[in-house]
Design an enzyme around this catalytic site. Structure first.
Site, PDB file in Angstrom:
ATOM      1  CE  LYS A   1     100.802  81.893 -24.034  1.00 42.63           C
ATOM      2  NZ  LYS A   1      99.461  81.311 -24.005  1.00 42.63           N
TER       3      LYS A   1
ATOM      4  CE  LYS B   1      97.759  83.691 -15.207  1.00 40.38           C
ATOM      5  NZ  LYS B   1      96.776  83.033 -16.065  1.00 40.38           N
TER       6      LYS B   1
ATOM      7  CE  LYS C   1      98.025  75.241 -21.315  1.00 42.69           C
ATOM      8  NZ  LYS C   1      97.067  75.784 -20.374  1.00 42.69           N
TER       9      LYS C   1
HETATM   10  P1  TYM Z   1      94.974  83.078 -19.106  1.00 45.25           P
HETATM   11  O1  TYM Z   1      94.693  82.932 -17.645  1.00 45.25           O
HETATM   12  O2  TYM Z   1      96.061  82.263 -19.697  1.00 45.25           O
HETATM   13  O3  TYM Z   1      95.274  84.585 -19.460  1.00 45.25           O
HETATM   14  C1  TYM Z   1      94.407  85.640 -19.072  1.00 45.25           C
HETATM   15  C2  TYM Z   1      94.364  86.693 -20.166  1.00 45.25           C
HETATM   16  O4  TYM Z   1      95.680  87.191 -20.436  1.00 45.25           O
HETATM   17  C3  TYM Z   1      95.975  87.075 -21.824  1.00 45.25           C
HETATM   18  N1  TYM Z   1      97.404  86.762 -21.987  1.00 45.25           N
HETATM   19  C4  TYM Z   1      98.258  87.465 -22.754  1.00 45.25           C
HETATM   20  N2  TYM Z   1      98.088  88.556 -23.528  1.00 45.25           N
HETATM   21  C5  TYM Z   1      99.172  89.043 -24.181  1.00 45.25           C
HETATM   22  N3  TYM Z   1     100.420  88.503 -24.088  1.00 45.25           N
HETATM   23  C6  TYM Z   1     100.633  87.402 -23.323  1.00 45.25           C
HETATM   24  N4  TYM Z   1     101.850  86.872 -23.213  1.00 45.25           N
HETATM   25  C7  TYM Z   1      99.528  86.836 -22.614  1.00 45.25           C
HETATM   26  N5  TYM Z   1      99.386  85.771 -21.780  1.00 45.25           N
HETATM   27  C8  TYM Z   1      98.081  85.737 -21.425  1.00 45.25           C
HETATM   28  C9  TYM Z   1      95.103  85.923 -22.302  1.00 45.25           C
HETATM   29  O5  TYM Z   1      94.863  86.001 -23.696  1.00 45.25           O
HETATM   30  C10 TYM Z   1      93.838  86.120 -21.494  1.00 45.25           C
HETATM   31  O6  TYM Z   1      92.983  87.079 -22.093  1.00 45.25           O
HETATM   32  N6  TYM Z   1      91.345  80.330 -21.243  1.00 45.25           N
HETATM   33  C11 TYM Z   1      91.658  81.622 -20.628  1.00 45.25           C
HETATM   34  C12 TYM Z   1      90.743  81.957 -19.465  1.00 45.25           C
HETATM   35  C13 TYM Z   1      89.294  81.921 -19.808  1.00 45.25           C
HETATM   36  C14 TYM Z   1      88.594  82.880 -20.591  1.00 45.25           C
HETATM   37  C15 TYM Z   1      87.246  82.434 -20.602  1.00 45.25           C
HETATM   38  C16 TYM Z   1      88.962  84.036 -21.275  1.00 45.25           C
HETATM   39  C17 TYM Z   1      88.422  80.979 -19.372  1.00 45.25           C
HETATM   40  N7  TYM Z   1      87.177  81.295 -19.862  1.00 45.25           N
HETATM   41  C18 TYM Z   1      86.258  83.114 -21.293  1.00 45.25           C
HETATM   42  C19 TYM Z   1      87.964  84.719 -21.966  1.00 45.25           C
HETATM   43  C20 TYM Z   1      86.634  84.276 -21.981  1.00 45.25           C
HETATM   44  C21 TYM Z   1      93.079  81.595 -20.106  1.00 45.25           C
HETATM   45  O7  TYM Z   1      93.606  80.554 -19.783  1.00 45.25           O
HETATM   46  O8  TYM Z   1      93.628  82.839 -19.945  1.00 45.25           O
END
Ligand code: TYM
Length: 340
Positions: free
Chosen positions: A201, A204, A115
């Site tokens: 990947k 969003k 990022k």
């Molecule tokens: P975020 O909002 O990017 O994504 C939410 C969840 O979706 C999964 N994910 C994917 N899995 C498979 N293929 C993909 N292309 C894909 N894109 C996203 C992510 O792995 C995630 O599980 N930092 C985290 C949010 C967070 C969090 C936490 C997660 C904040 N605190 C504590 C777990 C525990 C995030 O930005 O996820």
């Protein structure tokens, strides 16, 4: 069993989020209940301010995400569903853990490197310390299981390192302050890739809407995106070894396999020798059937802001209660005497 996970409210929730994470939240909420445990799922709105964002949109997208999660099957009687901003203990614990997390650990995070790119000096401090807040998110609740996609594995390892070091430095072996959390990563859908580029990947933040299937997409949009998805000219092979070096084909077959609950090899047995002219419509149909009930329920829920706000208020009250003992223990272990 304490299941804890989070999802950011920026951008539209997509198929990668669903197959990689949300579907597992729904499964684990029942597993936890069956074992007398509990599931806590939160909208990571505090994480969202680590990148440029529009304040006027943040609450609305938080509410939309609540509607999405409920539409996907989260049951707010079984699961504590809330947003971080209503539970100040997340930000408080993050500061307490900042004394334990090391600069070197954060410097190695691939998400930070990706990022920030070449402009590290111009990034927010929050983008750099983001994984410390993520550690606080799960450690606050003594999480045992954290359902996430593959891209969050490194952040979870950091959370374990922080917990371990804090316990070593400030607690006794008999009475650790934090539990070491286990990531739960689905083997078949750990990393769903972009429909336009099999090496990136599904995300969003991808500027092209054609790169992802949004959970709120209607049947026409889904069929069109799959029809236009990038592929190669070869027919499908009879087993997964034949997909080596064909990332787009592997991604589409993996999505199909994850949706119907079969292995990639089983799907390939059915389509061996066929081209994408046959495979894509079949995949599109499975997707439409899976997402139809989700997007219908989402449309019913999304405009009832009062009901969605009430879900968050109730969830936050429960989360504040669940987190209090650990936050108290962390202050005490550090020798801090707190005002009430
Ligand atoms: P975020 O909002 O990017 O994504 C939410 C969840 O979706 C999964 N994910 C994917 N899995 C498979 N293929 C993909 N292309 C894909 N894109 C996203 C992510 O792995 C995630 O599980 N930092 C985290 C949010 C967070 C969090 C936490 C997660 C904040 N605190 C504590 C777990 C525990 C995030 O930005 O996820």
């Amino acid at each position: 069993m304490r299941v804890v996970s989070g999802i950011q409210p920026t951008g539209k929730p997509h198929l990668g989020n669903y197959l990689g994470a949300i579907r597992n939240y729904v499964k684990l909420q029942d597993d936890a209940a069956a074992q007398g445990g509990e599931c806590l799922i939160f909208i990571a709105d505090l994480h969202a301010i680590s990148m440029p964002h529009d304040p006027a949109e943040l609450h609305a997208s938080t509410l939309e995400l609540v509607a999405t999660l409920v539409a996907c099957g989260l049951d707010t009687d079984k699961t504590v569903l809330f947003n971080q901003a209503q539970v100040p203990a997340h930000a408080e614990l993050e500061w307490l853990l900042s004394g334990t997390a090391r600069m070197g650990w954060l410097n190695r995070m691939t998400q930070w490197k990706d990022k920030a790119g070449k402009n590290r000096e111009g990034q927010s401090v929050a983008l750099f310390t983001y994984p410390v807040l993520q550690a606080a998110d799960v450690l606050l609740y003594q999480a045992t299981h954290v359902p996430v996609g593959e891209d969050q594995k490194q952040h979870l390892e950091l959370a374990r390192d922080v917990a371990q070091k804090f316990n070593n430095d400030f607690a006794s072996e008999q009475e650790p302050v934090f539990t070491l959390p286990e990531p739960i990563i689905p083997p078949d859908a750990a990393r769903i890739m972009s429909l336009r580029d099999g090496t990136a990947k599904m995300s969003k933040s991808d500027p092209s809407d054609m790169s992802r299937i949004n959970l709120a997409d209607d049947a026409d949009a889904i069929m069109q995106k799959i029809r236009k998805a990038r592929t190669d000219a070869e027919p499908l092979p009879g087993d997964s070894a034949g997909l080596a070096g064909r990332p787009e084909a592997l991604n589409l077959v993996s999505i199909h396999a994850a949706l119907v609950g079969e292995s990639v090899d089983t799907v390939l047995k059915r389509f061996a020798g066929q081209g994408f002219g046959v495979f894509k419509p079949a995949l599109g149909e499975v997707l439409v059937e899976t997402l139809r009930p989700i997007s219908a329920r989402f449309r019913e829920l999304k405009n009832d802001r009062e009901a969605l706000d009430a879900i968050l208020a109730r969830g936050a009250a429960r989360a504040r209660e669940r987190g209090r003992p650990t936050l108290d223990a962390a202050y005490k272990a550090l020798g801090l005497v707190r005002g009430r």
